[in-house]
Each structure stands twice: as structure tokens, then as C-alpha cells.
Design an enzyme around this catalytic site. Structure first.
Site, short mmCIF file in Angstrom:
data_model
loop_
_atom_site.label_atom_id
_atom_site.label_comp_id
_atom_site.label_asym_id
_atom_site.label_seq_id
_atom_site.Cartn_x
_atom_site.Cartn_y
_atom_site.Cartn_z
N LYS A 76 -17.08 -55.88 -47.64
CA LYS A 76 -15.99 -55.92 -48.85
C LYS A 76 -15.62 -57.23 -49.32
O LYS A 76 -15.66 -58.19 -48.21
CB LYS A 76 -14.91 -55.24 -47.77
CG LYS A 76 -13.48 -55.22 -48.44
CD LYS A 76 -12.35 -54.62 -47.69
CE LYS A 76 -11.17 -54.25 -48.27
NZ LYS A 76 -10.15 -53.98 -47.42
N SER A 151 -7.85 -49.65 -49.16
CA SER A 151 -8.32 -50.74 -49.83
C SER A 151 -10.15 -50.66 -50.30
O SER A 151 -10.66 -51.30 -51.05
CB SER A 151 -7.74 -51.85 -49.95
OG SER A 151 -8.00 -52.37 -48.64
N SER A 175 -7.14 -49.10 -44.34
CA SER A 175 -8.09 -49.32 -45.42
C SER A 175 -9.65 -48.95 -45.12
O SER A 175 -10.38 -49.02 -46.11
CB SER A 175 -8.09 -50.74 -46.17
OG SER A 175 -6.98 -50.90 -46.94
N1 GLN Z 1 -3.01 -48.77 -48.24
C1 GLN Z 1 -2.18 -49.79 -47.34
C2 GLN Z 1 -1.70 -50.98 -48.18
O1 GLN Z 1 -1.82 -50.76 -49.43
C3 GLN Z 1 -3.37 -50.30 -46.40
C4 GLN Z 1 -4.08 -51.36 -46.94
C5 GLN Z 1 -4.85 -51.88 -45.84
O2 GLN Z 1 -5.40 -51.56 -44.81
N2 GLN Z 1 -5.68 -53.13 -46.29
O3 GLN Z 1 -1.04 -51.85 -47.73
#
Ligand code: GLN
Length: 490
Positions: A76, A151, A175
Site C-alpha cells: 500500500k 482505504s 482499511s
Molecule cells: N474508512 C475508515 C476511514 O476512512 C478507515 C480507514 C482506514 O482504516 N485507514 O477512516
């Protein structure tokens, strides 16, 4: 279907395939198919080829090989990689190339894994659909019109599409697990503090962890064994080692919590049915189900988005145009003008996307004098209450089984104008982050479409291996993880 990580390692060590062949196959697949998915922000072809050639030479010389020797890994693009561009999905870092490796990258390299490139993500990890990337969304390999989740959408899609057997994601509020569920792969968020965050670009430091994504739990375990362990460079990294699990032979006597509150939250019929079958399978193995209650879980989303945004507003202050990346070209304005402040604000204006700005504003407000107690303070207390709920539940059960997401992967564009609806996609995943617990998402079925369905297991701190063992037993008996999408066949 291409090899799993462990199969690649074995084939390479036995001499059935060279590391160069493994890398060339991977680069070739990326070249042929990535235009449809938009996964890779940077392909590290030169470095990967160099490393493969070196590995081939070492194998021929009968030198010892690391536990992930020859395994192609995608990372990532929120994790720093020396000499490989690291954008965080943001315009502001479009031209940023770190001069150091994150500890997890160091460890992958020591294990002789080959980093083939950096995968797309929601900008700085903020999002649940991968639509917040400055470089375009990632398409779900099961249906190109649908989202991958976020994400770490790129890291999930790249495994689902069989480009690589293993990837690294990061999980602040879901994410790793939510995209794993949407793409039909396994994703593990390790116990907070078990894997070093050094070199991971911080979004909400008290919540997030780096973790593996793969088709099988066995591959995730092989990666976790390499990644976990204390690191002097990360002061939040624990010295407590991950516990050995007693569930590697039989699941007889396993006590599984079933959270009553989860079943009132509008879960899709497909996910509910797949969860019931998973429960039956576990019962068939000798596990018993125990109803548990997490009374504060319903405040999880509100607490998470306040805390995460508060931490983000502080962590992202470093992206000011002076320290890293893009800098707005502001003319000096003489003695009375404030050229520096203008440079900061114009660099951020040009370099950061709307969701990142929204979170910085929300977080700055939540921490501001006069409001901090009402918002940040209250959210912190909710967080402690949720931790307490889990502590109590884990007196009666060993793990908790539930849905990873309330719905199947949704259509691209469906929720982009409604941040609150988007935030609700994380309703089941944020809890493990707020409590620092290990949690895994794994494929447990498909809709007719077919779209993948995921289940989540949450465990006690440092009992990550128990989760992997249970999923490994499940995968011995089922074939959901072996199904592959057909969108890339043509
Ligand atoms: N969807 C969550 C957010 O937008 C989690 C994102 C993540 O785990 N990086 O914060």
C-alpha cells in the site's frame, strides 16, 4: 490460478521456478491487466528484477533463503519505500521518494520477499471505497463498476486479481478488513503494537496497524511471522510477543461470541445467510456459540471519526509545502504580507483532496479550546467503554464472529456525496481499532452476482494466531477463497 505465497516460496526453493520467472510473470500480468483495475501507482520493476537476479544467484550458490524467498509482494502506498515513490494517494506527495524503508519493508527484504510496486488507496488512508485517491478509484475485480472498499482497495484488488499472492495494507478503522471482504480475500489487522508502524505515514496513530492480505490464512501467517516483533524505532511497538494458539489441530471447545446488537443494523440478507452457514460449520467442528453484548458498540462510528480526525489534524500538519512534496509558488509580499502562511495554505489547497480537508477541519474543531472536552474527551471515554465491553465479553468467549461489512461491495459513485453513509460502511470494523484488538476478515460466500461476502473474527490482544488458525481450518474445508473473478479473462 497462480501460486500462493507459500507455494511460490516452495517452488522457488525446490528449483521448479526462478525468482526472475516469478517477477516477470507478475510484471507481465500488471502490464496486461492493470489498466482495467488502476491498482499500481508505481511499479518497481527495476528493483524487483535486480532483487530476483540476486536471489537466483544465491539459490544457485546454495546460500540460505529467507522465509518469503521469491514471493512477490505489493505494498500500500502509505508505507515508505526507499527509492520508490510513496504518494499516499495524494497530490501533495506526487513526487515524494523516501530515503528510507519502513521497518516492515526492511523485514520483508530480510525475508527475501520481492516488493513489486505500490498500490492505490484513499488519500492518506481516509475512505472506505478507494474513491478518495488523487489517482482515480480502483475497480473491483469481481465487478469493475463496483468499489473495492478502502482505504487499502489496491492492496485487496491486487490479490483478488491474482497479480501477486501477498500484499501489505494498513488498517486505522477497517482499511484492511473491509476491502478484503469486498474483494474476497483474507485480511488481518494485527493487535495494536505488534507490528512496527515506523515508516507508515501516520493518519491516526493510536488506532492503526500494518497487516497482510492474501488469498489464504496460511500466507497471512507466513507474513505476520516476518512482520511482527518489537522495533526500537516505534515507541508504541510492544515487547509482548504474539501468543501461540491452541486451535491449530481442532476447534473442539472453542467458545465463539455472537454479538446480539450486530443483528439489528441492517445487514444484507446475503451476508446474514453466509454468517449463519459459517456458524454452522464452526458448530460442526465442536465450537459453541455464546451470545455476548457490546452495549457501547453503537457509539463506535461517532467516536472513531472524532478521534481519527483529531489525530489526523495533528499528524497531517507536516504537509505544509515546506517539509515534503508539493509547494505552491507564492511571491514574497514585502514586509507586511505573510508569504509563509500563504505558501502553507495554498500548498494544502492545491495538494490535498476534499475528504482530507474535511477531516482536518473536523479534527481541528474537535480539539479546539472550549470544545475539546465535549468532543475529543467524550469520544475518548466512549473508546474506553468499548474496550471494557470487549474485556467483559472475552471472559466468556475466545473469539467473536460477526459480519465485516453491513453490505456487499456497492457501486462506484453510490456514496461519494454522502460522507455519513460512507462512514457507516465501517460500523463493524472500527471497534477492533478502538479496542486495539486483532481482527481478521475472510471470504465466507458469494451472492448470485457473484460478489464476495466476508466474515470477521475478533480476538483477544496478541492472540492473532488463534484467528489465523480458525480461518486456516475453515479454508481446509471450504473453497470460497479459491474462486477467482472472471473480469480479467478477456
Ligand atoms: N474508512 C475508515 C476511514 O476512512 C478507515 C480507514 C482506514 O482504516 N485507514 O477512516
Amino acid at each position: 490460478m497462480s501460486r500462493t505465497a507459500l507455494e511460490s516460496r516452495r517452488a522457488f526453493a525446490e528449483g521448479t521456478v526462478t525468482a526472475t520467472e516469478l517477477v516477470e510473470t507478475c510484471l507481465n500480468t500488471i502490464e496486461r491487466h492493470d489498466a482495467k483495475l488502476n491498482v499500481f501507482l508505481t511499479v518497481a520493476d527495476e528493483q524487483a528484477r535486480r532483487q530476483a537476479a540476486d536471489l537466483d544467484r544465491r539459490r544457485d550458490a546454495k546460500e540460505p533463503l529467507g522465509p518469503l524467498a521469491g514471493v512477490c509482494v505489493a505494498v500500500k502506498d502509505l508505507i515508505s519505500t526507499r527509492d520508490i515513490r510513496t504518494t499516499c494517494g495524494s497530490r501533495i506527495l506526487e513526487k515524494y521518494t523516501p530515503v528510507f524503508d519502513a521497518t516492515v519493508i526492511d523485514r520483508l527484504k530480510q525475508a527475501d520477499a520481492i516488493v513489486v510496486g505500490k498500490t492505490n488507496l484513499d488519500e492518506f488512508g481516509m475512505g472506505s471505497s478507494n474513491e478518495n485517491s488523487a489517482y482515480g478509484r480502483v475497480a473491483n475485480p469481481w465487478d469493475l463498476d463496483r468499489v473495492t472498499g478502502g482505504s487499502s482497495g489496491g492492496a485487496a484488488a491486487v490479490v483478488a486479481a491474482d497479480f501477486v499472492p501477498l500484499s501489505l495494507g494498513t488498517d486505522t478503522g477497517g482499511s484492511i478488513r473491509q476491502p478484503a471482504a469486498f474483494c474476497g480475500v483474507v485480511g488481518l489487522k494485527p493487535t495494536y503494537g505488534s507490528v512496527s508502524r515506523y515508516g507508515m505515514v501516520a493518519y491516526a496513530s493510536s488506532l492503526e496497524q500494518i497487516g497482510p492480505m492474501a488469498r489464504t490464512a496460511a500466507d497471512c501467517r507466513a507474513a505476520l511471522d516476518v512482520l511482527a516483533g518489537h522495533d526500537d524505532k516505534d515507541s508504541t511497538c510492544s515487547r509482548t510477543p504474539l501468543k501461540d494458539s491452541s486451535w491449530n489441530q481442532s476447534l473442539k471447545g472453542l467458545r465463539v461470541g455472537w454479538v446480539e446488537e450486530h443483528w439489528t443494523d441492517g445487514i444484507s440478507e446475503g451476508i446474514a445467510a453466509a454468517l449463519r452457514s459459517t456458524r454452522e460449520w464452526l458448530e460442526g467442528q465442536g465450537a459453541t456459540f455464546v451470545p455476548v453484548s457490546l452495549p457501547h458498540a453503537r457509539y463506535g462510528i461517532a467516536a472513531y471519526y472524532l478521534l481519527a480526525s483529531s489525530e489526523a489534524s495533528s499528524n497531517l500538519a507536516r504537509f505544509d509545502g515546506a517539509h515534503y512534496g508539493l509547494r505552491a509558488n507564492v511571491k514574497a509580499e514585502g514586509r507586511s504580507g505573510n508569504g509563509l502562511e500563504q505558501m502553507y495554505s495554498q500548498s494544502r489547497e492545491a495538494g490535498l483532496g476534499p475528504e482530507v480537508k474535511r477531516r482536518i477541519l473536523l479534527g481541528t474543531f474537535a480539539l479546539s479550546a472550549g470544545y475539546a472536552e465535549a468532543f475529543y474527551g467524550k469520544a475518548s471515554r466512549v473508546r474506553r467503554a468499548i474496550q471494557q465491553d470487549f474485556l467483559e465479553a472475552f471472559q466468556d468467549v475466545d473469539v467473536i464472529l460477526g459480519p465485516t461489512t453491513p453490505t456487499e461491495p456497492f457501486r462506484a459513485g453510490e456514496k461519494v456525496d454522502d460522507p455519513l453513509a460512507m462512514y457507516l460502511a465501517d460500523v463493524f470494523t472500527v471497534l477492533a481499532n478502538l479496542a486495539g484488538l486483532p481482527a481478521i476478515s475472510f471470504p465466507v460466500g458469494f451472492t448470485e452476482h457473484p460478489l464476495p461476502l466476508g466474515a470477521q473474527l475478533i480476538g483477544r490482544p496478541f492472540e492473532d494466531r488463534a484467528l489465523l488458525d480458525i480461518v486456516e481450518r475453515f479454508q481446509d474445508d471450504t473453497d470460497w477463497h479459491l474462486r477467482r473473478p472472471s473480469s480479467l479473462n478477456s
